[in-house]
Scaffold this motif. Structure first.
Motif, short mmCIF file in Angstrom:
data_model
loop_
_atom_site.label_atom_id
_atom_site.label_comp_id
_atom_site.label_asym_id
_atom_site.label_seq_id
_atom_site.Cartn_x
_atom_site.Cartn_y
_atom_site.Cartn_z
N MET A 1 0.84 -1.20 0.00
CA MET A 1 0.00 0.00 0.00
C MET A 1 0.88 1.25 0.00
N PHE A 2 0.51 2.20 -0.83
CA PHE A 2 1.26 3.46 -0.89
C PHE A 2 0.33 4.60 -0.50
N LEU A 3 0.81 5.42 0.43
CA LEU A 3 0.03 6.57 0.90
C LEU A 3 0.66 7.86 0.39
N GLN A 4 -0.17 8.68 -0.26
CA GLN A 4 0.29 9.99 -0.75
C GLN A 4 -0.54 11.08 -0.08
N THR A 5 0.08 12.20 0.20
CA THR A 5 -0.66 13.31 0.79
C THR A 5 -0.50 14.55 -0.08
N PHE A 6 -1.58 15.25 -0.31
CA PHE A 6 -1.55 16.52 -1.04
C PHE A 6 -1.95 17.65 -0.10
N GLU A 7 -1.17 18.73 -0.14
CA GLU A 7 -1.40 19.83 0.81
C GLU A 7 -2.65 20.63 0.49
N THR A 8 -3.05 20.63 -0.78
CA THR A 8 -4.33 21.24 -1.16
C THR A 8 -4.90 20.45 -2.34
N TYR A 9 -6.15 20.72 -2.64
CA TYR A 9 -6.75 20.05 -3.80
C TYR A 9 -6.25 20.64 -5.12
N ASN A 10 -5.68 21.85 -5.05
CA ASN A 10 -5.17 22.49 -6.28
C ASN A 10 -4.10 21.66 -6.96
N SER A 11 -3.26 21.00 -6.14
CA SER A 11 -2.10 20.32 -6.71
C SER A 11 -2.40 18.91 -7.22
N ILE A 12 -3.68 18.54 -7.21
CA ILE A 12 -4.03 17.19 -7.66
C ILE A 12 -4.40 17.13 -9.13
N ASN A 13 -3.86 16.12 -9.75
CA ASN A 13 -4.25 15.81 -11.11
C ASN A 13 -5.31 14.71 -11.00
N GLU A 14 -6.48 14.96 -11.58
CA GLU A 14 -7.59 14.01 -11.36
C GLU A 14 -7.28 12.58 -11.79
N ARG A 15 -6.36 12.46 -12.77
CA ARG A 15 -5.99 11.10 -13.22
C ARG A 15 -5.31 10.29 -12.12
N GLU A 16 -4.66 11.01 -11.20
CA GLU A 16 -3.95 10.31 -10.12
C GLU A 16 -4.89 9.60 -9.15
N LEU A 17 -6.17 9.96 -9.21
CA LEU A 17 -7.12 9.42 -8.23
C LEU A 17 -7.68 8.05 -8.61
N GLY A 138 -7.19 -1.80 1.88
CA GLY A 138 -5.88 -2.30 1.41
C GLY A 138 -5.42 -1.74 0.07
N LYS A 139 -6.02 -0.64 -0.36
CA LYS A 139 -5.66 -0.03 -1.65
C LYS A 139 -4.78 1.19 -1.46
N ASP A 140 -4.02 1.55 -2.51
CA ASP A 140 -3.27 2.80 -2.47
C ASP A 140 -4.22 3.95 -2.13
N PHE A 173 3.34 0.24 5.46
CA PHE A 173 3.02 0.83 4.15
C PHE A 173 4.14 1.77 3.73
N GLU A 174 4.18 2.06 2.43
CA GLU A 174 5.12 3.04 1.88
C GLU A 174 4.39 4.38 1.78
N SER A 175 5.16 5.47 1.72
CA SER A 175 4.49 6.76 1.59
C SER A 175 5.41 7.80 0.98
N ASP A 176 4.80 8.89 0.54
CA ASP A 176 5.59 10.00 -0.03
C ASP A 176 6.08 10.93 1.08
N ASP A 177 6.89 11.92 0.69
CA ASP A 177 7.53 12.80 1.68
C ASP A 177 6.53 13.60 2.51
N LEU A 178 5.46 14.07 1.89
CA LEU A 178 4.53 14.90 2.66
C LEU A 178 3.76 14.06 3.69
N SER A 179 3.47 12.81 3.36
CA SER A 179 2.85 11.92 4.35
C SER A 179 3.77 11.77 5.56
N LYS A 180 5.04 11.51 5.28
CA LYS A 180 6.00 11.33 6.38
C LYS A 180 6.16 12.63 7.17
N ALA A 181 6.21 13.74 6.44
CA ALA A 181 6.35 15.04 7.12
C ALA A 181 5.17 15.29 8.05
#
Lengths: 241, 241
Positions: A1-17, A138-140, A173-181
């Motif tokens: 499982m990979f966890l990603q965090t976005f600081e705002t909705y502006n920075s999201i690309n809808e395809r990533e969802l 159990g999903k990303d 689980f694995e995660s990106d830098d903002l999740s860890k931060a």
């Protein structure tokens, strides 16, 4: 499982969802309000971005079945039944009602991610329930912070950190830098969230407006064990679906 | 003075940069490389976004006067003189040279902010010098983290936290939530940056590629007391301007 965090909705690309769990956080106060309302028996919440949209939507509804709710600039909208204070969403007021809800940041974040398959709502009030949901699916997973005025917001990121911690108690689980931060920011203040939250712009703004009780309420961890879920533009308790 | 921090250059609106100091951070490794090169006597650095642009630019230059430098995917570009390792930028190699420099994130961040009046470059190597520069200028300041692959990156945010701390030793100032978060992330690891940096994706990637010495070098705080400054597309030591 990979966890990603976005600081705002502006920075999201809808395809990533695509094919992911999405958790929307707006701790002060939209997702805290929605969680409280559903816990107290509201039938459903319909988030809309604009005030005019809310007013248009209720024209076709029976007045006994709904409540108009939300805020602009942290204060109640003229003619609306409820503001964005979770304390107003008592069982007496909200039970079996449809709540048409618009806020500055939270409902916009919800609209942005509405095309994802699986959108749930998180806040401190239901942090463990959200972690448990992610674990069971159990999903990303993508955490989307609503942010404040389009920017990184302390209250949402600390909440993401709490969910990270609860999830790490359940699984690896694995995660990106903002999740860890978010986790590293939260960790030293585990026993006193107030100590770190008080530095946030949004927190200070609500305090200036006199919303001390709202803040105390929204900063309570694990008050409710429910997970609000957005399906086809409507939010209901995932436990009822 | 108001300090704002952006987690990547993507989230910046160019209008926000007007009349402000802008500090671009790409600790691993672009701004560390540029700071090292200027300290070791390089005449100037010309950042370009694309490899082709770098090759085109040097066609009109005398081969003795310049070096082609940079990376793609953290490794040296074929036919280039130098990679993105600060250890290669010795006085022997770079003194009096013009360095045409392209990297994945750092030079793109520099291009994005190039219209601002006052752009300087920061990293851990010159954190105190940057804080001192901001203090002396006394203007509202925007820290722009290069980020990694368009996302929030631990190494840049921790560096922003170090600069925040150094600046708060010199003056009182207001700041946004991400600036404060950078400080709170850094603070518990003040005596051992490695302990928190090691969780970053970019750090791990460089480690996998065997760049341990580069990491150790870039994580040294206040090795050099110089401030690189970008004017009209060219970076020189602000002390020489």
């Amino acid at each position: 499982m990979f966890l990603q965090t976005f600081e705002t909705y502006n920075s999201i690309n809808e395809r990533e969802l695509k094919d992911k769990n999405v958790v929307v956080i707006d701790t002060l106060r939209a997702t805290s309000v929605i969680t409280t309302a559903l816990y107290n028996g509201a039938k459903e919440i319909i988030p809309v971005s604009e005030v005019e949209e809310a007013i248009e939507l209720v024209k076709s509804l029976d007045k006994k079945t709904y409540l108009l709710a939300g805020e602009r600039n942290s204060t109640k909208i003229e003619g609306f039944d409820l503001s964005n204070s979770p304390l107003e969403y008592t069982r007496e007021k909200v039970e079996n009602k449809t709540i048409i809800f618009t806020t500055t940041n939270g409902t916009k974040a919800l609209k942005k991610v509405s095309l994802a398959d699986n959108v749930i709502l998180g806040c401190l009030l239901n942090a463990s329930a959200v972690a448990d949901y992610i674990f069971k699916e159990g999903k990303d997973t993508i955490i989307v912070c609503a942010g404040t005025e389009g920017k990184f917001s302390f209250d949402d990121i600390i909440t993401a950190g709490v969910i990270y911690k609860k999830l790490s108690d359940l699984m690896e689980f694995e995660s990106d830098d903002l999740s860890k931060a978010s986790y590293f920011l939260y960790k030293p203040y585990e026993e006193n969230l107030y100590e770190v939250m008080k530095h946030g712009y949004h927190f200070k703004r609500l305090k200036e407006l006199g919303y001390d009780e709202d803040i105390d309420f929204c900063l309570t961890v694990d008050k409710f064990c429910i997970v609000p879920k957005l399906i086809n533009g409507v939010i209901r308790k995932s436990e009822d679906l």
